[in-house]
Design a protein around this motif. Structure first.
Motif, mmCIF file in Angstrom:
data_model
loop_
_atom_site.group_PDB
_atom_site.id
_atom_site.type_symbol
_atom_site.label_atom_id
_atom_site.label_comp_id
_atom_site.label_asym_id
_atom_site.label_seq_id
_atom_site.Cartn_x
_atom_site.Cartn_y
_atom_site.Cartn_z
ATOM 1 N N ILE A 1 0.845 -1.206 0.000
ATOM 2 C CA ILE A 1 0.000 0.000 0.000
ATOM 3 C C ILE A 1 0.878 1.253 0.000
ATOM 4 O O ILE A 1 0.682 2.180 -0.793
ATOM 5 C CB ILE A 1 -0.928 0.009 1.239
ATOM 6 C CG1 ILE A 1 -1.923 -1.143 1.151
ATOM 7 C CG2 ILE A 1 -1.654 1.335 1.366
ATOM 8 C CD1 ILE A 1 -2.736 -1.346 2.415
ATOM 9 N N CYS A 2 1.891 1.247 0.885
ATOM 10 C CA CYS A 2 2.782 2.408 0.939
ATOM 11 C C CYS A 2 3.477 2.620 -0.397
ATOM 12 O O CYS A 2 3.608 3.758 -0.870
ATOM 13 C CB CYS A 2 3.830 2.236 2.030
ATOM 14 S SG CYS A 2 3.128 2.330 3.654
ATOM 15 N N GLY A 3 3.900 1.501 -0.990
ATOM 16 C CA GLY A 3 4.554 1.601 -2.298
ATOM 17 C C GLY A 3 3.619 2.261 -3.295
ATOM 18 O O GLY A 3 4.030 3.134 -4.065
ATOM 19 N N TYR B 1 -1.048 8.950 6.223
ATOM 20 C CA TYR B 1 -0.758 8.241 7.464
ATOM 21 C C TYR B 1 0.165 7.039 7.264
ATOM 22 O O TYR B 1 1.193 6.932 7.945
ATOM 23 C CB TYR B 1 -2.063 7.850 8.162
ATOM 24 C CG TYR B 1 -1.884 7.582 9.634
ATOM 25 C CD1 TYR B 1 -1.964 8.601 10.563
ATOM 26 C CD2 TYR B 1 -1.603 6.299 10.094
ATOM 27 C CE1 TYR B 1 -1.788 8.373 11.905
ATOM 28 C CE2 TYR B 1 -1.422 6.058 11.443
ATOM 29 C CZ TYR B 1 -1.513 7.092 12.344
ATOM 30 O OH TYR B 1 -1.322 6.863 13.676
ATOM 31 N N PRO B 2 -0.164 6.114 6.344
ATOM 32 C CA PRO B 2 0.740 4.969 6.160
ATOM 33 C C PRO B 2 2.148 5.400 5.758
ATOM 34 O O PRO B 2 3.132 4.840 6.247
ATOM 35 C CB PRO B 2 0.089 4.180 5.023
ATOM 36 C CG PRO B 2 -1.302 4.639 4.950
ATOM 37 C CD PRO B 2 -1.323 6.037 5.451
ATOM 38 N N VAL B 3 2.220 6.429 4.907
ATOM 39 C CA VAL B 3 3.544 6.866 4.449
ATOM 40 C C VAL B 3 4.345 7.441 5.616
ATOM 41 O O VAL B 3 5.518 7.108 5.805
ATOM 42 C CB VAL B 3 3.390 7.897 3.312
ATOM 43 C CG1 VAL B 3 4.717 8.541 2.994
ATOM 44 C CG2 VAL B 3 2.832 7.229 2.084
ATOM 45 N N ALA B 4 3.681 8.283 6.413
ATOM 46 C CA ALA B 4 4.380 8.865 7.564
ATOM 47 C C ALA B 4 4.823 7.762 8.523
ATOM 48 O O ALA B 4 5.930 7.790 9.053
ATOM 49 C CB ALA B 4 3.460 9.862 8.276
ATOM 50 N N TRP B 5 3.950 6.789 8.714
ATOM 51 C CA TRP B 5 4.288 5.665 9.605
ATOM 52 C C TRP B 5 5.527 4.941 9.113
ATOM 53 O O TRP B 5 6.474 4.702 9.854
ATOM 54 C CB TRP B 5 3.086 4.711 9.683
ATOM 55 C CG TRP B 5 3.427 3.336 10.154
ATOM 56 C CD1 TRP B 5 4.104 2.363 9.468
ATOM 57 C CD2 TRP B 5 3.131 2.755 11.430
ATOM 58 N NE1 TRP B 5 4.241 1.234 10.213
ATOM 59 C CE2 TRP B 5 3.656 1.449 11.432
ATOM 60 C CE3 TRP B 5 2.479 3.224 12.566
ATOM 61 C CZ2 TRP B 5 3.536 0.603 12.523
ATOM 62 C CZ3 TRP B 5 2.358 2.374 13.652
ATOM 63 C CH2 TRP B 5 2.884 1.086 13.631
ATOM 64 N N ILE B 6 5.528 4.614 7.804
ATOM 65 C CA ILE B 6 6.646 3.814 7.307
ATOM 66 C C ILE B 6 7.933 4.639 7.320
ATOM 67 O O ILE B 6 9.019 4.120 7.588
ATOM 68 C CB ILE B 6 6.320 3.224 5.923
ATOM 69 C CG1 ILE B 6 7.143 1.964 5.714
ATOM 70 C CG2 ILE B 6 6.609 4.184 4.800
ATOM 71 C CD1 ILE B 6 6.497 0.979 4.807
ATOM 72 N N LEU B 7 7.810 5.947 7.089
ATOM 73 C CA LEU B 7 9.004 6.797 7.148
ATOM 74 C C LEU B 7 9.559 6.835 8.568
ATOM 75 O O LEU B 7 10.768 6.821 8.776
ATOM 76 C CB LEU B 7 8.668 8.221 6.709
ATOM 77 C CG LEU B 7 8.451 8.448 5.216
ATOM 78 C CD1 LEU B 7 8.023 9.886 4.975
ATOM 79 C CD2 LEU B 7 9.719 8.164 4.442
ATOM 80 N N ALA B 8 8.648 6.876 9.540
ATOM 81 C CA ALA B 8 9.096 7.000 10.921
ATOM 82 C C ALA B 8 9.620 5.682 11.469
ATOM 83 O O ALA B 8 10.369 5.672 12.438
ATOM 84 C CB ALA B 8 7.954 7.513 11.797
ATOM 85 N N ASN B 9 9.223 4.556 10.868
ATOM 86 C CA ASN B 9 9.610 3.271 11.434
ATOM 87 C C ASN B 9 10.711 2.545 10.667
ATOM 88 O O ASN B 9 11.181 1.512 11.113
ATOM 89 C CB ASN B 9 8.389 2.363 11.550
ATOM 90 C CG ASN B 9 7.522 2.801 12.713
ATOM 91 O OD1 ASN B 9 7.895 2.691 13.871
ATOM 92 N ND2 ASN B 9 6.377 3.375 12.391
ATOM 93 N N PRO C 1 14.595 2.207 9.125
ATOM 94 C CA PRO C 1 15.915 2.704 9.516
ATOM 95 C C PRO C 1 16.207 4.033 8.819
ATOM 96 O O PRO C 1 15.740 4.265 7.695
ATOM 97 C CB PRO C 1 16.877 1.629 9.008
ATOM 98 C CG PRO C 1 16.051 0.450 8.704
ATOM 99 C CD PRO C 1 14.638 0.866 8.565
ATOM 100 N N ALA C 2 16.949 4.909 9.505
ATOM 101 C CA ALA C 2 17.116 6.295 9.038
ATOM 102 C C ALA C 2 17.569 6.398 7.586
ATOM 103 O O ALA C 2 17.090 7.250 6.846
ATOM 104 C CB ALA C 2 18.114 7.023 9.940
ATOM 105 N N ARG C 3 18.464 5.499 7.167
ATOM 106 C CA ARG C 3 18.991 5.630 5.800
ATOM 107 C C ARG C 3 17.899 5.424 4.766
ATOM 108 O O ARG C 3 17.730 6.232 3.858
ATOM 109 C CB ARG C 3 20.109 4.611 5.595
ATOM 110 C CG ARG C 3 21.456 5.235 5.281
ATOM 111 C CD ARG C 3 22.525 4.162 5.364
ATOM 112 N NE ARG C 3 22.191 3.000 4.535
ATOM 113 C CZ ARG C 3 22.550 2.893 3.257
ATOM 114 N NH1 ARG C 3 23.235 3.861 2.681
ATOM 115 N NH2 ARG C 3 22.238 1.824 2.558
ATOM 116 N N ASN C 4 17.130 4.347 4.936
ATOM 117 C CA ASN C 4 16.042 4.072 4.000
ATOM 118 C C ASN C 4 14.984 5.170 4.059
ATOM 119 O O ASN C 4 14.437 5.582 3.040
ATOM 120 C CB ASN C 4 15.364 2.734 4.330
ATOM 121 C CG ASN C 4 16.321 1.581 4.183
ATOM 122 O OD1 ASN C 4 17.430 1.779 3.688
ATOM 123 N ND2 ASN C 4 15.928 0.398 4.623
ATOM 124 N N ALA C 5 14.711 5.620 5.293
ATOM 125 C CA ALA C 5 13.669 6.633 5.459
ATOM 126 C C ALA C 5 14.057 7.907 4.720
ATOM 127 O O ALA C 5 13.231 8.516 4.047
ATOM 128 C CB ALA C 5 13.452 6.917 6.935
#
Lengths: 392, 568
Positions: free
Chosen positions: A130-132, B367-375, B377-381
């Protein structure tokens, strides 16, 4: 992240149905494209399931079977839909090869905590998908513009020649138009004349005010801040309307100075916000130390404070610049034909005469914004390093 | 320090509270002094005041700059939304005369009002102001614009009946020099004769002769208006300029209405001509202004036109605001417009509903995007964050044109769907020039403004809380809903208000992808300012929108704090 979970090969009863389900899903598109949904779904499931089983249990060599699958599906795609089919087929062949062995070898669990239930694993990957998809939504419009700007036709869509990757379908004519057309060149010149001056105004006033605002005792700090930030909050159409009325009263409407002043006002909040943010981490004892050693306030500012807050000032300036460079509503009202900027010309192009030159300009602007974004990111990290914060 | 002995000379051994007692004693003696001998408190206050002044001095240039270039224009717009001077400026006599007219009755105004209207219209058409006023009143009453233009063309001939009669009576009345000889003061006459038009000096300002306005009040007034107009607008010499027809009609009025004794007693220049004109004037052919206006256009006898003029005579009006909320001024006070003329209520409602839809879809996607960015690892985020920041930095026009390309009937999305066979060629989806187009494009454009505040809030939420909740037996959903989500609400709030504020004022994107059904109130404001030229209504709509935004801005400041806005 380290591999948390020991992985092992999974049973065919797990991965074959999963691959078959994916096959069925993509079969929908091929099926509808060829006229029958049902045959597409069943065919996709059966073929992909069978191939997965053959690759893992009969061929067993991962590299060979993945290459083989990619070539096979690419050929099938070519037969169905020509060159575009070949490209898409190669991608799907690669994807199914990857998927089969990813599931078969159990690699999908390697980076997940070992205690997750199968349902949680499924949710984990669904969520990522979904995020992708949302990231695709964010970035696709910007990416789509780029190839279309090389269109040889005056269309806003991909021509069959482009999809066949026929060189005749591509050309640089829209770029040539941008660089030779007087309208566009005038617009570019106006933009380049307006934005830097507006930026200079907002940065010089804004930095001074930000330094003032970050002093410990400022009377009416909140009210002043609210006024200074307001150009960012008030809808542009209202600012534009007000400026149109007021500037025509004082004779600035339709003049270069009027547009510059308007754009400077719009850029100020960005400078204030970034510079005050930089000043939050500024160590006041440094200026006191400088004063203690006999530096006058001006020297202190330029030799001690300025170098430290410079990253914030520059990124505020870049924000102000891009605000002015991108701004169209206010310049539409405050400016006259002599101040027609690049965004204004694009706006006219989009509303009245549909010309794909817009897409060439858009591509150039995207590259400019990539450069600006890089500079801002580098500055932000540098500033955080200077202030002893670890870059996140 | 005299009454406290130093520890070395004291009779008793020193105790720890000596210093305290010494300080007490010092206080009793007077305030603590700074190095320069002033009281410390005063000195500190002075330093603080200096500091405040210095801070203000640093802020002042920018504050003045913003006040002049930004706040003043906004104030001007608010002023324009109530300002209505045009009616009483263009028709000063008529609006004054209309004050006594009973608008609620069903008779049209009397002859005096029509006569005033003649005077006003005459000067208005000379100054070319009548059509401006016509279009102003046309916003309130359809047809007034053409009525005024028509009247402007014909009003010049209306008063000529008096001009002809005076000129037939005596050639004296034909030329400007003769008129000025008794209308103007002697100093002015001397000045104007000494004035050289080619010298570049300004023409001397016209001055009435003393006492002439007692005998010929209407003529004096008309002549002054005429003289000022000729001097400033036409830039002709007032001295030689022949008077307009309107002056003859005023003159006739004065001669027939003034008491004969005043004219008989007049002994200034041209007394003889005036006296003979006064006797002759009683026998002149007159005109019925009311009938004459009716001849020009029968709308002049329509009570609605007169009511409109009367309603809009005050210098300030709430009429624009009433228009902006689908009401109109009537003789009995504000009333709702007829059902089929209400458009702004629908437009405000649509702006509201679409902004809420856009905000909700931004929350849903952000929301999902912010969640995945926050969770992550810093490099990937950081890598993924670039995908969010790139649209944020890309020109708005680029993104809007990209959506125009994508959403068209022959656009990328439809082509792909047709190619996949999901949509038939002759059944392409209509994604642009309607609300769908606006919502899709604006969600994309505003999404970064939702993700970035959410991301910065979610970064501060400890992942251990979630693990703790799960280890205490919560399911994934409970852990998220009861532990994580409540902590992320400030981010949602900040992002939502920001997106909503930006959405309700959007202009460019709805204009390009919105067609007619997907436009916002901003598009209407722009229309009134640049196309229909009904600036007052545009300003009133803008003022309402501004009030809504400021309310939200206030809420944002309370919830998030304006200092906490972060960029990038």
């Amino acid at each position: 992240m380290v591999a948390l979970t020991p992985i092992s090969r999974t049973a065919p009863s797990f991965y074959v149905p999963v691959v078959a389900a994916f096959g069925a899903f993509f079969g929908v598109f091929i099926g509808t494209g060829q006229g029958s949904l049902l045959i597409g779904v069943i065919g996709g499931a059966v073929i992909m399931g069978a191939l997965a089983f053959v690759m893992t249990k009969i061929i067993k060599n991962e590299t060979a079977s993945r290459w083989g699958l990619a070539v096979l599906v690419a050929l099938a795609g070519f037969l169905l839909a020509g060159i575009p089919g070949l490209v898409i087929g190669t991608f799907f062949g690669w994807f199914f090869g990857f998927l089969t062995f990813w599931l078969y070898e159990g690699r999908y669990r390697a980076k997940l905590p070992p205690y997750l239930t199968p349902g949680q694993v499924l949710w984990h990957f669904t969520f990522r998908t979904i995020c992708g998809a949302i990231f695709v939504f964010l970035i696709t419009p910007i990416l789509v513009v780029m190839p279309l700007s090389f269109n040889a036709e005056n269309f806003f869509t991909f021509t069959p020649e482009m999809l066949r990757f026929d060189p005749a379908g591509y050309s640089l004519k829209h770029y040539r138009d941008f660089f030779t057309n007087d309208d566009w060149q005038n617009a570019l010149r106006n933009s380049v004349q307006i934005a830097p001056v507006a930026t200079l105004l907002s940065v010089s006033f804004g930095t001074l005010a930000a330094i003032g605002l970050s002093q410990p005792h400022v009377p009416f700090r909140r009210a002043i801040m609210a006024i200074l930030i307001s150009p960012m909050i008030v809808p542009l159409i209202i600012s534009a309307a007000g400026m149109y009325f007021f500037y025509s009263r004082v004779g600035l409407q339709g003049t270069y100075i009027g547009v510059v002043l308007a754009h400077a006002a719009l850029g100020i909040p960005f400078v204030i916000i970034t510079v005050t943010a930089t000043l939050v981490g500024f160590d006041r004892s440094l200026t006191r130390a400088a004063a203690n050693m006999g530096a006058n306030p001006v020297t202190t500012f330029f030799r001690v404070q300025m170098p430290l807050i410079l990253p914030g000032v520059i990124s505020g300036g870049l924000f102000a610049f891009i605000t002015s460079f991108d701004e169209v509503v206010v310049v539409l009202f405050v400016g006259s034909a002599g101040q027609k900027t690049l965004p204004w010309q694009m706006f006219i192009g989009l509303r009245e005469q549909i010309s794909p030159t817009i897409l060439a300009v858009a591509t150039i602007l995207v590259f400019i914004s990539i450069c600006l974004l890089t500079v801002v990111e580098l500055l932000r990290r540098r500033s955080e390093r200077l202030r002893g914060m670890s870059p996140s | 320090m005299s009454d406290i002995k130093d520890a070395t000379t004291a009779d008793t051994a020193p105790t720890p509270d000596d210093a305290l007692r010494m300080a007490d004693a010092a206080e009793k003696k007077g305030p603590v002094l700074a190095a320069d001998g002033r009281p410390l408190k005063q000195s500190l206050n002075r330093a603080l005041r200096l500091q405040k002044l210095r801070a203000l001095a640093l802020v002042a240039p920018l504050l003045i700059f913003v006040l002049v270039t930004f706040i003043a224009p906004i104030a001007d717009m608010l002023f324009r939304s109530v300002e209505n001077e045009i009616v009483s400026e263009t028709l000063p006599k008529t609006t004054a005369a209309l004050e006594d007219w009973d608008a609620e009755g069903d008779t049209i105004p009397d002859e005096a009002v029509f006569e005033a209207l003649y005077d006003d219209m005459f000067f208005a058409q000379e100054a070319k102001l009548h059509s401006r006023l016509g279009s102003r009143l046309n916003y309130e009453q359809t047809g007034v614009s053409s009525l005024f233009r028509k009247t402007g063309r014909s009003v010049e001939d209306m008063g000529e009946v008096f001009q002809d009669q005076f000129e037939d009576l005596d050639d004296f009345w034909k030329t400007g020099e003769n008129w000025t000889s008794f209308m103007a003061s002697d100093e002015w006459l001397a000045d104007i004769q000494a004035w050289d038009a080619d010298s570049g000096d300004r023409q001397p300002r016209f001055e009435l002769r003393d006492g002439i306005d007692d005998i010929l009040p209407a003529t004096a007034e008309s002549y002054t208006r005429f003289a000022n107009y000729v001097r400033t607008e036409d830039e002709d010499n007032v001295y030689t300029e022949d008077p307009w027809a309107v002056i003859y009609s005023s003159f006739y009025d004065d001669l027939t209405r003034a008491d004969a004794a005043a004219i008989a007693a007049y002994s200034g220049p041209a007394a003889e001509q005036i006296k003979s004109a006064a006797t002759a004037a009683t026998g002149f052919e007159t005109i019925d202004y009311s009938e004459a206006f009716l001849d020009i256009d029968e709308d002049w006898h329509s009570i609605d036109v007169w009511r409109t003029i009367k309603i809009y005579s005050p210098k300030f009006t709430n009429g624009y605001f009433l228009n902006a909320i689908d009401m109109q001024k009537s003789i009995d006070g504000p009333e709702l417009r007829p059902e089929n003329e209400r458009i702004y209520g629908i437009l405000f409602w649509r702006t509201m509903v679409m902004s809420i839809t856009i905000t909700l879809s931004c929350i849903l996607l952000g929301y999902p995007v912010a969640w995945i960015l926050a969770n992550l690892p810093a490099r990937n985020a950081n890598l993924l964050l670039i995908l969010v920041l790139l649209p944020f930095w890309t020109s708005l026009l680029v993104r809007t044109s990209a959506w125009k390309v994508m959403l068209q009937q022959q656009g990328v999305i439809n082509d792909t769907l047709v190619w996949l066979g999901l949509v038939a060629t002759d059944d392409r989806l209509v994604l642009i020039n309607n609300q769908t187009g606006t919502i899709i494009a604006m969600t994309h454009i505003l999404l970064p403004f939702m993700i970035l505040p959410m991301y910065s809030v979610m970064q501060t939420i400890q992942p251990t809380y979630l693990r703790a909740a799960k280890s205490l037996g919560a399911t994934n959903w409970t852990a998220f809903w009861r532990v994580y989500f409540p902590q992320s609400i400030p981010g949602i709030g900040a992002g939502s208000i920001l997106v909503f504020i930006l959405a309700i004022g959007y202009y460019i994107t709805p204009e390009i992808v919105g067609g007619t059904s997907g436009t916002f109130i901003s598009n209407r404001i722009a229309y009134h300012i640049s196309s229909s030229l009904n600036w007052g209504l545009g300003a009133a709509l803008g003022a309402i929108l501004l009030a809504a935004v400021l309310l939200l801005y206030y809420a944002y400041d309370k919830i998030v704090g304006i200092d906490n806005v972060k960029l990038g």
